[in-house]
Design an enzyme around this catalytic site. Sequence first.
Site, PDB file in Angstrom:
ATOM      1  N   GLY A 221       0.812  -1.207   0.000  1.00  0.00           N
ATOM      2  CA  GLY A 221       0.000   0.000   0.000  1.00  0.00           C
ATOM      3  C   GLY A 221       0.846   1.256   0.000  1.00  0.00           C
ATOM      4  O   GLY A 221       1.950   1.282  -0.559  1.00  0.00           O
ATOM      5  N   SER A 222       0.349   2.280   0.665  1.00  0.00           N
ATOM      6  CA  SER A 222       0.992   3.595   0.648  1.00  0.00           C
ATOM      7  C   SER A 222       2.126   3.686   1.664  1.00  0.00           C
ATOM      8  O   SER A 222       2.198   2.910   2.621  1.00  0.00           O
ATOM      9  CB  SER A 222      -0.035   4.684   0.957  1.00  0.00           C
ATOM     10  N   GLY A 225       0.440   4.707   5.140  1.00  0.00           N
ATOM     11  CA  GLY A 225      -0.214   3.615   5.839  1.00  0.00           C
ATOM     12  C   GLY A 225       0.753   2.524   6.250  1.00  0.00           C
ATOM     13  O   GLY A 225       0.693   2.006   7.368  1.00  0.00           O
ATOM     14  N   GLU A 245       5.431  -3.326   1.430  1.00  0.00           N
ATOM     15  CA  GLU A 245       5.741  -2.654   0.173  1.00  0.00           C
ATOM     16  C   GLU A 245       5.010  -1.315   0.203  1.00  0.00           C
ATOM     17  O   GLU A 245       3.775  -1.280   0.235  1.00  0.00           O
ATOM     18  CB  GLU A 245       5.285  -3.488  -1.017  1.00  0.00           C
ATOM     19  N   CYS A 282       2.398  -0.575  -8.977  1.00  0.00           N
ATOM     20  CA  CYS A 282       3.456  -0.161  -8.055  1.00  0.00           C
ATOM     21  C   CYS A 282       4.794  -0.014  -8.766  1.00  0.00           C
ATOM     22  O   CYS A 282       5.711   0.619  -8.234  1.00  0.00           O
ATOM     23  CB  CYS A 282       3.578  -1.159  -6.910  1.00  0.00           C
TER      24      CYS A 282
END
Length: 509
Positions: A221-222, A225, A245, A282
């Site tokens: 994710g971000s 987060g 990641e 990504c």
Amino acid sequence: MAAAPVWSVDPRTGKQREQVAVEATAQEVDAAVRAADEAREALTDRTVRAAFLRSAADELEAARDRLVEAADAETALGPVRLTGELARTCYQLRAFAGIVEEGDFLGVVIDHPDDTATPPIPDLRRYKIPLGVVAVYSASNFPFAFSVAGGDTASALAAGCPVVVKAHPDHPALSELVAKVIRRAAAEHQVPDGVLGLVHGFEAGIELIRHPMVAAAGFTGSVRGGRALFDEAAARPVPIPFHGELGSLNPVLITEAAAAERGEAIGAGLAGSMTLGVGQFCVKPGLVLAPASAAGDALLKSLTDAVSDTDPGVLLDHRMRDNFLAGVTERAQLPDVETPVTAGAGGEHTVSAGFLTVPAERLTSEGAYDLLLEECFGPVTVVARYTDETEVRAVLSRLPGNLTATVHLSSEEAAGQGRGAELLRELTPLAGRVLVNGWPTGVAVAPAQHHGGPYPATTSTSTSVGGTAIERWLRPVVYQGAPEALLPPELKDDNPLGLPRRFNGSLER
């Protein structure tokens, strides 16, 4: 913790479709983790694990039409893309089944006593055991391959670790469907339902990472987060491994010779890569170093034509759309930044692709232009025009860690003439996967694959794709001087399980 309703939302309209579930309470998270822990015993037999993984793939394929329809309704990624992603997910499950059967991942090493060594060697027997319950945080942009039945879940189950998944809010209905399919496969092999738990809600995600019976976590994710969860994992009374990641710029360097040799093809290839999946990969190339020359101009002309011909697309949710529009606007307002093709709103619910250009010199020192060195999720990239190799080195030296780094070389450079090898060495510290004359979008599920990189690309040195992803959920243990009768079968001299191993210094297969 309030139990708010969980809705399925149509990204094409922004409207709620149906209530899927409610956000899990702390008590429900606890129940899911405890049920997972109770299922650990059912995964101890490698034969059962392998059969379970293959059945999971079979059941997913059998439910393909329903799953793809549900995924498209919640993600707008399209049936073609989603059908391919589901096939990849099934392949991944079967690949891990093969790894489990082969047994090499256990890393068995046996050393008999040797009193002549200095110092003397006692009887030592080493192998790897599963960590325990794994928390998996689903990704938004891969509703199959990086979600409930994705690589983190598949590799954890292969390692013998039950899983509790925190569903992504962008596809809650699909998450519920996939979880039911996996549990159906588990039941075929007398594996309890608790082997795969599923919870919804932001607070549930926090409760999950804090739970004392959770032994490790995987996240896609971000940066924001992922870093918050990473810090929670480290702040626990007993810290746990967190394999996250978080984000990646995925730089691309195009040499002057490559631009002169095939600039038009490189421009078209870049357009295809940066707009693939509406720029929601990504590994999307987010920064491109291209020469400020006539050859570079021709490359940009090709890029302009190809991006201009790209149809608007729907992002995964309206929050991402808002962030994309704001990010593009903020970047475009910087002095000396130009927009040959303006990225922005393509309609009420869509976005159009575009790219920015900036003199590379602007990126060589700290300041407002650092914004261009941050990932912007969506169909946009930044092309930094360099005038010499000094500018290239200065920009590369300022880049954070990445999943990928790419260099486009001429045929002569690729054959070892010029700076090809030197450029490869300069890019290697930046990323976990270094490409030559290709594009980073598309991550093959293969034994040699590595999907990870220096922080902030990932929080560990592990991979989330490929066979070695299983290593994240294991830890080594050594028995010293243990009588043969007490040893697990993996470590007995006669090797009843037929495992590959290193026995008294010699590799046996």
